[in-house]
Design an enzyme around this catalytic site. Sequence first.
Site, short mmCIF file in Angstrom:
data_model
loop_
_atom_site.label_atom_id
_atom_site.label_comp_id
_atom_site.label_asym_id
_atom_site.label_seq_id
_atom_site.Cartn_x
_atom_site.Cartn_y
_atom_site.Cartn_z
N GLY A 255 34.84 31.18 -31.98
CA GLY A 255 34.10 30.24 -31.14
C GLY A 255 32.81 31.52 -31.13
N HIS B 260 36.42 30.69 -41.26
CA HIS B 260 37.90 29.87 -40.54
C HIS B 260 38.33 29.52 -41.13
CE1 HIS B 260 35.10 30.32 -36.44
NE2 HIS B 260 33.70 29.93 -37.05
N ARG C 271 26.51 40.61 -36.65
CA ARG C 271 26.85 39.23 -36.21
C ARG C 271 25.58 38.41 -37.27
NH1 ARG C 271 25.55 38.34 -31.14
NH2 ARG C 271 26.92 36.46 -29.86
N CYS D 292 35.92 35.28 -37.32
CA CYS D 292 34.96 35.27 -37.18
C CYS D 292 34.48 36.00 -36.01
CB CYS D 292 34.13 33.28 -37.18
SG CYS D 292 32.50 33.00 -36.93
N GLU E 235 41.26 28.34 -39.96
CA GLU E 235 41.82 27.51 -38.91
C GLU E 235 41.47 25.74 -39.00
OE1 GLU E 235 38.64 29.16 -36.07
OE2 GLU E 235 40.03 29.90 -38.16
N ILE F 104 30.39 29.74 -39.92
CA ILE F 104 29.76 28.93 -39.60
C ILE F 104 29.26 29.80 -38.53
CG2 ILE F 104 29.90 27.33 -36.75
CD1 ILE F 104 32.47 26.26 -38.41
N ARG F 105 27.87 30.61 -38.72
CA ARG F 105 27.23 31.96 -38.04
C ARG F 105 27.78 32.85 -38.30
NH1 ARG F 105 26.91 30.38 -31.39
NH2 ARG F 105 25.83 31.79 -31.86
#
Length: 225
Positions: free
Chosen positions: A59, A205, A122, A92, A207, A157-158
Amino acid sequence: MVTVGVLALQGGFAEHLGLLRRAADHLSISRGQQLAINLTEVRTPDQLATCDGLILPGGESTTLSLVAAQSGLLEPLREFVKVSRKPVWGTCAGLILLCEQASATKRGGQELIGGLDVKVHRNHFGRQLQSFVQDIDLPFLRHEDGDTPAPFPAVFIRAPVVDEMLHRADSPERAIEILAKFPSHGEGDNIIAIRQGNVFGTSFHPELTDDMRIHIWWLEQAIKA
């Protein structure tokens, strides 16, 4: 009965729960008996107190930290991870929260839960538009018969990476295991999966894929604990 929770404040908690259900069904079939396991969303300290294991989803780590603080969850989460030492997995943003230090944070920094004696960087791979999927080797998923597991489709993702070990060499009981790396264009490889005691973290990720192998592996660890 084993209760496994997913922190449901923000991010991909529903996706984690979906794969956990599939993983639990798979283990029940492979063992020939129904697993006594309860899967639940966690939004309050009382819900956390019922859990034997916990997943912190991907998230936005700053948002997750802020909402956890507002919900009175930060200190209970720290106790869950670092005092009770129950099985925890962060993906993440969840990995970021489980590290003792983070770089490239927003102005003013952010509250972390801790548990992994490492510093994380990060957004190491860039912004949202630079997200990608890459097949990676995960030796810890090796089959009992010794066969090499098929590559895992990792979604970045990032994504963060672990860029510094803070662990003291005189604490062997809290040894850090590097479980997976990703090739870097600079010096060394990027650490993207790590475990220290009860705490497991992945930069990517799982998931967001249909591949439930990591969820099966972690759920087995949580049940054994």
